[in-house]
Design a protein around this motif. Structure first.
Motif, PDB file in Angstrom:
ATOM      1  N   GLU A  86       0.835  -1.208   0.000  1.00  0.00           N
ATOM      2  CA  GLU A  86       0.000   0.000   0.000  1.00  0.00           C
ATOM      3  C   GLU A  86       0.867   1.254   0.000  1.00  0.00           C
ATOM      4  O   GLU A  86       0.563   2.225  -0.698  1.00  0.00           O
ATOM      5  CB  GLU A  86      -0.951  -0.017   1.195  1.00  0.00           C
ATOM      6  CG  GLU A  86      -2.045  -1.043   1.046  1.00  0.00           C
ATOM      7  CD  GLU A  86      -2.920  -1.200   2.281  1.00  0.00           C
ATOM      8  OE1 GLU A  86      -4.067  -1.628   2.114  1.00  0.00           O
ATOM      9  OE2 GLU A  86      -2.449  -0.902   3.405  1.00  0.00           O
ATOM     10  N   ALA A  87       1.960   1.229   0.738  1.00  0.00           N
ATOM     11  CA  ALA A  87       2.880   2.369   0.759  1.00  0.00           C
ATOM     12  C   ALA A  87       3.508   2.557  -0.620  1.00  0.00           C
ATOM     13  O   ALA A  87       3.651   3.687  -1.098  1.00  0.00           O
ATOM     14  CB  ALA A  87       3.958   2.158   1.818  1.00  0.00           C
ATOM     15  N   GLU A  88       3.857   1.424  -1.261  1.00  0.00           N
ATOM     16  CA  GLU A  88       4.392   1.453  -2.624  1.00  0.00           C
ATOM     17  C   GLU A  88       3.406   2.098  -3.595  1.00  0.00           C
ATOM     18  O   GLU A  88       3.783   2.802  -4.512  1.00  0.00           O
ATOM     19  CB  GLU A  88       4.600   0.009  -3.101  1.00  0.00           C
ATOM     20  CG  GLU A  88       5.970  -0.406  -3.425  1.00  0.00           C
ATOM     21  CD  GLU A  88       5.982  -1.879  -3.834  1.00  0.00           C
ATOM     22  OE1 GLU A  88       5.241  -2.273  -4.764  1.00  0.00           O
ATOM     23  OE2 GLU A  88       6.741  -2.628  -3.207  1.00  0.00           O
ATOM     24  N   ALA A  89       2.111   1.804  -3.383  1.00  0.00           N
ATOM     25  CA  ALA A  89       1.062   2.295  -4.281  1.00  0.00           C
ATOM     26  C   ALA A  89       0.859   3.799  -4.157  1.00  0.00           C
ATOM     27  O   ALA A  89       0.299   4.423  -5.046  1.00  0.00           O
ATOM     28  CB  ALA A  89      -0.252   1.561  -4.015  1.00  0.00           C
ATOM     29  N   GLY A  90       1.293   4.356  -3.036  1.00  0.00           N
ATOM     30  CA  GLY A  90       1.160   5.805  -2.863  1.00  0.00           C
ATOM     31  C   GLY A  90      -0.181   6.206  -2.302  1.00  0.00           C
ATOM     32  O   GLY A  90      -0.903   5.412  -1.704  1.00  0.00           O
ATOM     33  N   ARG A  91      -0.539   7.440  -2.541  1.00  0.00           N
ATOM     34  CA  ARG A  91      -1.769   8.029  -1.989  1.00  0.00           C
ATOM     35  C   ARG A  91      -2.985   7.163  -2.327  1.00  0.00           C
ATOM     36  O   ARG A  91      -3.182   6.763  -3.465  1.00  0.00           O
ATOM     37  CB  ARG A  91      -1.942   9.436  -2.552  1.00  0.00           C
ATOM     38  CG  ARG A  91      -3.050  10.188  -1.883  1.00  0.00           C
ATOM     39  CD  ARG A  91      -3.106  11.609  -2.446  1.00  0.00           C
ATOM     40  NE  ARG A  91      -4.249  12.286  -1.935  1.00  0.00           N
ATOM     41  CZ  ARG A  91      -4.205  13.229  -1.015  1.00  0.00           C
ATOM     42  NH1 ARG A  91      -3.037  13.601  -0.532  1.00  0.00           N
ATOM     43  NH2 ARG A  91      -5.297  13.818  -0.597  1.00  0.00           N
ATOM     44  N   GLY A  92      -3.787   6.900  -1.329  1.00  0.00           N
ATOM     45  CA  GLY A  92      -4.959   6.048  -1.516  1.00  0.00           C
ATOM     46  C   GLY A  92      -4.647   4.602  -1.202  1.00  0.00           C
ATOM     47  O   GLY A  92      -5.520   3.844  -0.805  1.00  0.00           O
ATOM     48  N   GLY A  93      -3.395   4.181  -1.402  1.00  0.00           N
ATOM     49  CA  GLY A  93      -2.962   2.847  -1.030  1.00  0.00           C
ATOM     50  C   GLY A  93      -3.643   1.696  -1.745  1.00  0.00           C
ATOM     51  O   GLY A  93      -3.608   0.577  -1.273  1.00  0.00           O
ATOM     52  N   GLU A  94      -4.292   1.948  -2.882  1.00  0.00           N
ATOM     53  CA  GLU A  94      -4.984   0.881  -3.611  1.00  0.00           C
ATOM     54  C   GLU A  94      -3.964   0.074  -4.404  1.00  0.00           C
ATOM     55  O   GLU A  94      -3.254   0.602  -5.237  1.00  0.00           O
ATOM     56  CB  GLU A  94      -6.042   1.469  -4.549  1.00  0.00           C
ATOM     57  CG  GLU A  94      -7.092   0.484  -4.995  1.00  0.00           C
ATOM     58  CD  GLU A  94      -7.883  -0.130  -3.845  1.00  0.00           C
ATOM     59  OE1 GLU A  94      -8.183  -1.323  -3.945  1.00  0.00           O
ATOM     60  OE2 GLU A  94      -8.182   0.575  -2.864  1.00  0.00           O
ATOM     61  N   VAL A  95      -3.879  -1.222  -4.119  1.00  0.00           N
ATOM     62  CA  VAL A  95      -2.901  -2.092  -4.759  1.00  0.00           C
ATOM     63  C   VAL A  95      -3.581  -2.869  -5.884  1.00  0.00           C
ATOM     64  O   VAL A  95      -4.608  -3.516  -5.662  1.00  0.00           O
ATOM     65  CB  VAL A  95      -2.280  -3.081  -3.742  1.00  0.00           C
ATOM     66  CG1 VAL A  95      -1.205  -3.924  -4.398  1.00  0.00           C
ATOM     67  CG2 VAL A  95      -1.728  -2.326  -2.540  1.00  0.00           C
ATOM     68  N   ALA A  96      -3.012  -2.810  -7.077  1.00  0.00           N
ATOM     69  CA  ALA A  96      -3.584  -3.503  -8.237  1.00  0.00           C
ATOM     70  C   ALA A  96      -3.495  -5.015  -8.046  1.00  0.00           C
ATOM     71  O   ALA A  96      -2.505  -5.514  -7.497  1.00  0.00           O
ATOM     72  CB  ALA A  96      -2.832  -3.109  -9.506  1.00  0.00           C
ATOM     73  N   PRO A  97      -4.525  -5.762  -8.476  1.00  0.00           N
ATOM     74  CA  PRO A  97      -4.489  -7.221  -8.357  1.00  0.00           C
ATOM     75  C   PRO A  97      -3.242  -7.854  -8.977  1.00  0.00           C
ATOM     76  O   PRO A  97      -2.700  -8.810  -8.433  1.00  0.00           O
ATOM     77  CB  PRO A  97      -5.759  -7.665  -9.088  1.00  0.00           C
ATOM     78  CG  PRO A  97      -6.685  -6.505  -8.962  1.00  0.00           C
ATOM     79  CD  PRO A  97      -5.797  -5.290  -9.019  1.00  0.00           C
ATOM     80  N   ALA A  98      -2.758  -7.293 -10.084  1.00  0.00           N
ATOM     81  CA  ALA A  98      -1.542  -7.837 -10.725  1.00  0.00           C
ATOM     82  C   ALA A  98      -0.348  -7.718  -9.782  1.00  0.00           C
ATOM     83  O   ALA A  98       0.503  -8.613  -9.725  1.00  0.00           O
ATOM     84  CB  ALA A  98      -1.266  -7.119 -12.039  1.00  0.00           C
ATOM     85  N   ARG A  99      -0.286  -6.617  -9.026  1.00  0.00           N
ATOM     86  CA  ARG A  99       0.820  -6.434  -8.077  1.00  0.00           C
ATOM     87  C   ARG A  99       0.689  -7.417  -6.915  1.00  0.00           C
ATOM     88  O   ARG A  99       1.677  -7.967  -6.434  1.00  0.00           O
ATOM     89  CB  ARG A  99       0.859  -4.993  -7.568  1.00  0.00           C
ATOM     90  CG  ARG A  99       1.964  -4.728  -6.558  1.00  0.00           C
ATOM     91  CD  ARG A  99       3.355  -4.981  -7.155  1.00  0.00           C
ATOM     92  NE  ARG A  99       4.405  -4.808  -6.181  1.00  0.00           N
ATOM     93  CZ  ARG A  99       5.211  -5.776  -5.754  1.00  0.00           C
ATOM     94  NH1 ARG A  99       5.094  -7.008  -6.217  1.00  0.00           N
ATOM     95  NH2 ARG A  99       6.142  -5.534  -4.866  1.00  0.00           N
TER      96      ARG A  99
END
Length: 186
Positions: A86-99
């Motif tokens: 989530e931190a990697e994803a940045g603001r909003g913290g939404e992580v893509a299913p592929a990730r």
């Protein structure tokens, strides 16, 4: 007159209780009351777009047979791993299913040495999904059991909310509830 036992909930524990109640020499009439449109509780099968069937629930279920091409592997990532993604994803913290899938594959490779990509995969993100009992759970459960016994209420508690969250715990919980309903020592 035939005794009637009502089982509230068609999850794995309720279904196990119904099964065990029906297997005794002189079974009671068993009435199963389920609030949803399907039986199984948290356990269910989901068919993917390509027709592959995935088993979901408190634990992954592996098909019968040796590990290999027909092995179903469930990977659960949470805690600091999810927070890191989530931190990697940045603001909003939404992580893509592929990730999420890529991170799961990295974990499987590192911990199990399995490098081959899966034939099929299904990604679900469930927040706060790893079941844990809250502090004082066992004391509250013991208090409820004492109350039911002292009140002589014909009621048993069974399921993942009480004495274990794994499939085998739920089945055993249903078996013990059936034994108590029949007046036997579980």
């Amino acid at each position: 007159m035939t005794r009637t036992v009502v089982v509230l909930g068609g999850g794995i524990s309720g279904l196990a209780a119904c099964y065990h109640l029906s297997r005794v020499p002189r079974p009671p009439k068993v009435v199963l009351v389920e609030g949803s449109e399907r039986l199984g509780g948290w356990i269910r099968s989901v068919r993917g777009e390509d027709g592959a069937v995935f088993e979901l629930g408190p634990r992954g279920v592996r098909p019968a047979g040796a590990a290999g091409a027909r092995t179903l592997l469930m990977v659960m990532l949470g805690g600091s791993w999810l927070q890191g993604l989530e931190a990697e994803a940045g603001r909003g913290g939404e992580v893509a299913p592929a990730r999420l899938l890529r991170r799961a594959r990295e974990a499987v490779a590192a911990q199990l040495g399995l490098e081959e990509p899966p034939a099929r995969s299904l990604v679900h993100l469930h927040r706060r999904c790893i079941p844990q009992y809250t502090l004082g759970h066992w004391q509250r459960l013991e208090s409820a059991a004492r109350f039911l016994s002292a009140s002589r209420l014909p009621l048993s508690l069974a399921g993942a909310s009480y004495e274990g969250v794994a499939v085998n715990d739920c089945i055993e919980s249903g078996r013990r509830a059936a034994a108590r309903a029949l007046g036997a020592d579980p």
